[in-house]
Structure formats: structure tokens, C-alpha cells
Write an enzyme that holds these catalytic residues in place. Structure first.
Site, PDB file in Angstrom:
ATOM      1  N   ASP A 237       0.823  -1.105   0.021  1.00  0.00           N
ATOM      2  CA  ASP A 237      -0.018   0.035   0.033  1.00  0.00           C
ATOM      3  C   ASP A 237       0.736   1.349   0.019  1.00  0.00           C
ATOM      4  O   ASP A 237       0.593   2.281  -0.658  1.00  0.00           O
ATOM      5  CB  ASP A 237      -0.956   0.002   1.253  1.00  0.00           C
ATOM      6  CG  ASP A 237      -2.107   0.688   0.837  1.00  0.00           C
ATOM      7  OD1 ASP A 237      -2.560   0.929  -0.066  1.00  0.00           O
ATOM      8  OD2 ASP A 237      -2.982   1.111   1.913  1.00  0.00           O
ATOM      9  N   ASP A 283      -9.207  -1.844   2.541  1.00  0.00           N
ATOM     10  CA  ASP A 283      -8.978  -1.509   3.840  1.00  0.00           C
ATOM     11  C   ASP A 283      -9.939  -1.731   4.755  1.00  0.00           C
ATOM     12  O   ASP A 283      -9.837  -1.637   5.969  1.00  0.00           O
ATOM     13  CB  ASP A 283      -9.001   0.138   3.832  1.00  0.00           C
ATOM     14  CG  ASP A 283      -7.953   0.653   2.854  1.00  0.00           C
ATOM     15  OD1 ASP A 283      -6.895   0.078   2.658  1.00  0.00           O
ATOM     16  OD2 ASP A 283      -8.131   1.860   2.187  1.00  0.00           O
TER      17      ASP A 283
END
Length: 504
Positions: A237, A283
Site C-alpha cells: 500500500d 482497507d
């Protein structure tokens, strides 16, 4: 797509920026607070209810509803696969027309969204059906083969006959009932609404369904695997958000329900608002399956408390709130896992250190709950040394000193005093070698070998001679005594011949 960013849903500039040469009016503080609070609430709902449903899913005995278990190897490869997929989508959007790609992806997620939403609302809708509802059972089966070669065809044996039917690969084996069909019809209405209008509410319904099903059906087998997965995606990420513009570009161009969105100008424009803040489903699902694992660990402790679940849930709220705060301050897309991973792992580990349960946490295996009727080995004996040394030491304790071939007359005298009297184990079920005549050299070697292998020697293969000859000695003690004397005489004779050869 694993990033939380404030961005218009139509792919133009960020909030307050320029879009197609026109200036977008800035959102009010109330609208921004409403958007961020709604995203936080929508992220918590699938994690909480998905974790509860994952417990029931793990306890279920229906093979068709078994969850998909993620091993440590899968967790290590997942960031690499996700990076290749993300880069491939980026190249597709750069090379091909964006409209055709989004049309193809919209059809794909249209089907998946209907199935996911139907599975999500099915437990809630069952409470509204009357008791006399005609709930008929159906099965969708797609196999390879035809006629007698097909599974369940005319060539299949009758149930209870004890015969086996031909094995055919099953591509689709889905069981459902009339209630599921009603839920599927309601989900199809939402799917058509999303396909025609691409409305943000329909997008969020599909996104919530995907998130809840992911948390429910994706199970980590232990805490170590969860740390590997979260750590790998932490690096993934950060790299794709801060290092390149690949993730932000794909998130703007990708028109699919893989993110939750909420308009920041809802108070000004109502449902037709177009200035969206969004949160990637990654997420939600990735930390969610780790939180669900800690809930199952709490239940395995049988203390009637959910300490680790509530701790990790509060850590997720803290991490996501910190992400939104930093994103709002710096006006730039933020990798949410940069803040979620340390919080979701660090807080429960600190609690385990305070309670002295770190060993129990990292030794917990979630896969042991999937099939509770399967016997599993939970306690392993403590053994030190190689298998050969263990076998030799056990033989020396049970049988006394090992018999060796004498090399001189003095050794011959000592060999007369040695007696091999091991206990006679029940080897009839594991021995398979043919019996040999008693008193022969082959018999003595085979007897010692089989005894060693019976007690777990290295590379052991079961033999039969010990069981057969042991039972023979018990039933014929005189023959056994004569065999012992004969073996002694044979040993003396062989030793004297060896001395004569040396003198010559």
C-alpha cells in the site's frame, strides 16, 4: 485500491480543485464531517457483522458453506499477485479505451454483486417469511460427462448399495431454496439500478455486501499468517500510493463497486451530489479478517469475554480515524493500511503481553474449528536425538548389551553370557516378512532387525519373523533352548575358523 482518498467519483480533480475548466465550490465543514463519519460507519458495519457470521461459518458442518482458509504461503504471495493485478489494470487503462473496460467490468461485478447481496440479506429476510411459505429445495449441478459416465446418471448405483459411483469433476454445485430465489430477485433490482445509473447508493450496497462476505468467508488459519498478510500489504500500500501514481489513477478510472463512496456536498446538492470521498474495500476486508480471527480466538479461550476482538475493533477505529485526519490535513491520498496495520496488530499484542497470553495467541489454529469431528494431534512428545540413537538406546535398555561377532577367544567366552530376552510385543498386525528357520544366521539378523524396527528405528519396515518365531518359542521351549545351544556352538566354531585363517 487499498487506499483511502478524498476524490470526486467522476475521476476529476480532488475536492475543491478544478474539473473540466470549471471551479467546483468547496465543501462545507459539515458536509466533509458527514462524509468522513459515514465512511467510518460503513467500514465498521461489515467488520462487526462479518466477524460474528464467521464464527457460525467456522462451526458449520455443511461442506458447501466451508470458508476459504488463507495459509502463510497464500499470505506471502498475495501482495505480489495484488501488485501484478494493479499494474495490469493500470496498463489496460493506458492502452485501451476506458469506456469498454468499464463496461466489461460493470457486467462482471453486476453478476457478482447480485450473488453477494443475496447471500448477505438472506439471513435477515428469512425472519419475514411466513411459516407456511412453500420453501422448496433446488440444486444447480454442473459436471463433466454425460449418460452413464455422469455423476448421478443412469449408471449410478442405488443409495445404500455400498457401491461407488464414477468420480466426475463438479464445476458448479450450488444448493438453494425458494427463499434464496426471492432474495436473488430483490438483489437483481439493485443490480439493474447500479448498471443503468451507477448511483452511489447502489455502489455502496454492493460494496458492503462484498466486504461482509469477504470477512465472513475468508479465514486466516493463525495469527502469524495474519501478521504476514498485513505486513506484506502494508509495504504494498505504501509503495503504490507514495511511490507511484498507479493506485490513484486506477481508483479514479475504475468504475466498479470496489470502494465505498459518500458525497461531501450532500447537504448542498442532495442525492445528485458528485464530490465524493471514498474508501477502498481492501482497507475493510484485510483488517476485518484479522479482527474476525481474534474473535474466534476469544471464543476458543472459553472465558466469556471478547477482549481481543474489542481491542482490535477499537484499534481499527483509531487507525482509520487517524488516516482520515491526516488525509484532510495534507489534502493528499493516504494509504490507509499505513495506519491500520500497526494499530490492529500492536494493540492486541500489547494486551496479550499484559495478560501473559502471547503463546496462546500465536499457537491458536483457526482451521481446527472448521471440522470439529476430525481427530487432530494436539500434543507432541518431547524427543531428543536421532531416530537411530533412540532405537539403539531403547534396545539396550530392554534387551541388554547388543550381541557382536567375537574377534578373539576371550570375546567368545563373554558371548556365552549374553542373553537377548526382549519383551515380546504384539507384532502380528505389523509384520509381513516370511518366517525363517530358527538358529540360522539369517534368523538372528532378521530377529534383531525386526525388534529394532518394531520400536521405531530409522527407515523401519515391518517384519514378520519376530512375531512368528516368538510364538514358536513360547509353544516349544525345548526347541528354543536347543536352538540357543546350537547358536553358541556355531559361534565358537566360526570364531575358531577365523583364528586358524589368521595363523595360516
Amino acid at each position: 485500491m487499498d487506499s483511502a482518498l478524498s476524490d470526486p467519483h467522476n475521476g476529476s480533480a480532488e475536492a475543491g480543485g478544478a474539473a473540466n475548466g470549471t471551479t467546483r465550490p468547496p465543501s462545507t465543514p459539515e458536509g466533509i464531517a458527514l462524509a468522513y463519519g459515514s465512511l467510518l460507519l460503513m467500514a465498521l458495519l461489515p467488520i462487526f457483522f462479518g466477524a460474528l457470521r464467521s464464527v457460525r461459518c467456522a462451526r458449520g458442518k455443511n461442506a458447501s458453506d466451508m470458508p476459504e482458509t488463507i495459509t502463510s504461503r497464500d499470505a506471502a504471495r498475495f501482495p505480489i499477485i495484488a501488485s501484478c493485478t494493479l499494474l495490469g489494470l493500470y496498463l489496460f487503462f493506458k492502452i485501451f479505451s476506458q469506456e469498454y473496460i468499464n463496461l466489461l467490468l460493470s457486467m462482471y461485478f453486476f453478476v457478482l454483486g447480485i450473488l453477494a447481496l443475496s447471500h448477505t440479506i438472506s439471513p435477515f429476510m428469512n425472519k419475514f417469511f411466513p411459516a407456511n411459505f412453500p420453501n422448496r429445495q433446488y440444486q444447480l449441478l454442473f459436471t463433466q460427462g454425460s449418460g452413464e459416465n455422469k455423476e448421478g446418471g443412469r449408471g449410478s448405483p442405488a443409495p445404500g448399495s455400498g457401491l461407488t459411483r464414477p468420480l466426475c469433476p463438479e464445476f458448479i454445485n450450488y444448493e438453494f431454496d425458494a427463499k434464496d430465489l426471492v432474495c436473488l430477485g430483490l438483489s437483481s433490482i439493485v443490480g439493474v439500478w447500479y448498471l443503468l445509473r451507477k448511483h452511489w447508493i447502489a455502489n455502496n450496497l454492493f460494496g458492503l455486501a462484498f466486504s461482509l462476505n469477504g470477512v465472513e468467508l475468508l479465514h486466516l488459519n493463525n495469527v502469524s499468517t495474519g501478521c504476514i498478510l498485513l505486513g506484506g500489504l502494508f509495504i504494498y500500500d505504501v509503495f503504490w500510493v507514495f511511490g507511484t501514481n498507479v493506485m490513484v489513477t486506477v481508483a479514479k478510472s475504475f468504475e466498479a463497486p470496489i470502494k465505498l463512496v459518500f458525497p461531501q456536498d450532500l447537504l448542498e446538492k442532495g442525492l445528485e451530489a458528485d464530490n465524493f470521498a471514498m474508501l477502498g474495500l481492501g482497507d475493510i476486508v484485510i483488517p476485518g479478517i484479522f479482527i474476525a480471527l481474534l474473535l474466534r480466538f476469544d471464543i476458543s479461550l472459553k472465558k466469556n469475554t471478547h477482549t481481543y476482538f474489542y481491542t482490535s475493533f477499537a484499534a481499527y477505529i483509531f487507525g482509520l480515524g487517524l488516516t482520515i485526519f491526516i488525509m484532510h490535513i495534507f489534502k493528499h491520498a493516504q494509504p490507509a493500511l499505513l495506519y491500520l496495520v500497526p494499530a490492529c496488530i500492536g494493540f492486541p499484542v500489547l494486551v496479550a503481553l499484559a495478560k501473559g497470553e502471547v503463546t496462546e495467541m500465536f499457537s491458536y489454529e483457526s482451521s481446527a474449528e472448521i471440522l470439529p469431528h476430525t481427530p487432530r494431534l494436539t500434543h507432541f512428545p518431547t524427543v531428543s536425538g536421532s531416530p537411530a540413537s533412540l532405537a539403539d538406546s531403547m534396545q539396550q535398555k530392554l534387551a541388554g548389551p547388543r550381541r557382536r561377532r567375537p574377534q578373539n577367544p576371550s570375546a567368545i567366552g563373554r558371548s556365552k553370557k549374553l542373553k537377548v530376552n526382549p519383551p515380546k510385543p504384539n507384532l502380528s498386525s505389523i509384520c509381513r516378512c516370511p518366517p525363517l528357520p530358527l538358529g540360522t544366521t539369517r534368523h538372528r539378523k532378521r530377529r534383531a532387525t525386526c525388534l529394532r524396527r518394531a520400536y521405531g528405528g530409522a527407515g523401519a519396515k515391518p517384519g514378520r519373523c519376530w512375531a512368528v518365531n516368538a510364538s514358536y518359542e513360547e509353544s516349544n521351549p525345548k526347541d528354543a533352548a536347543s536352538v540357543t545351544e546350537g547358536s553358541k556352538e556355531g559361534t565358537e566354531a566360526s570364531a575358531s575358523k577365523g583364528l586358524e585363517k589368521k595363523e595360516k
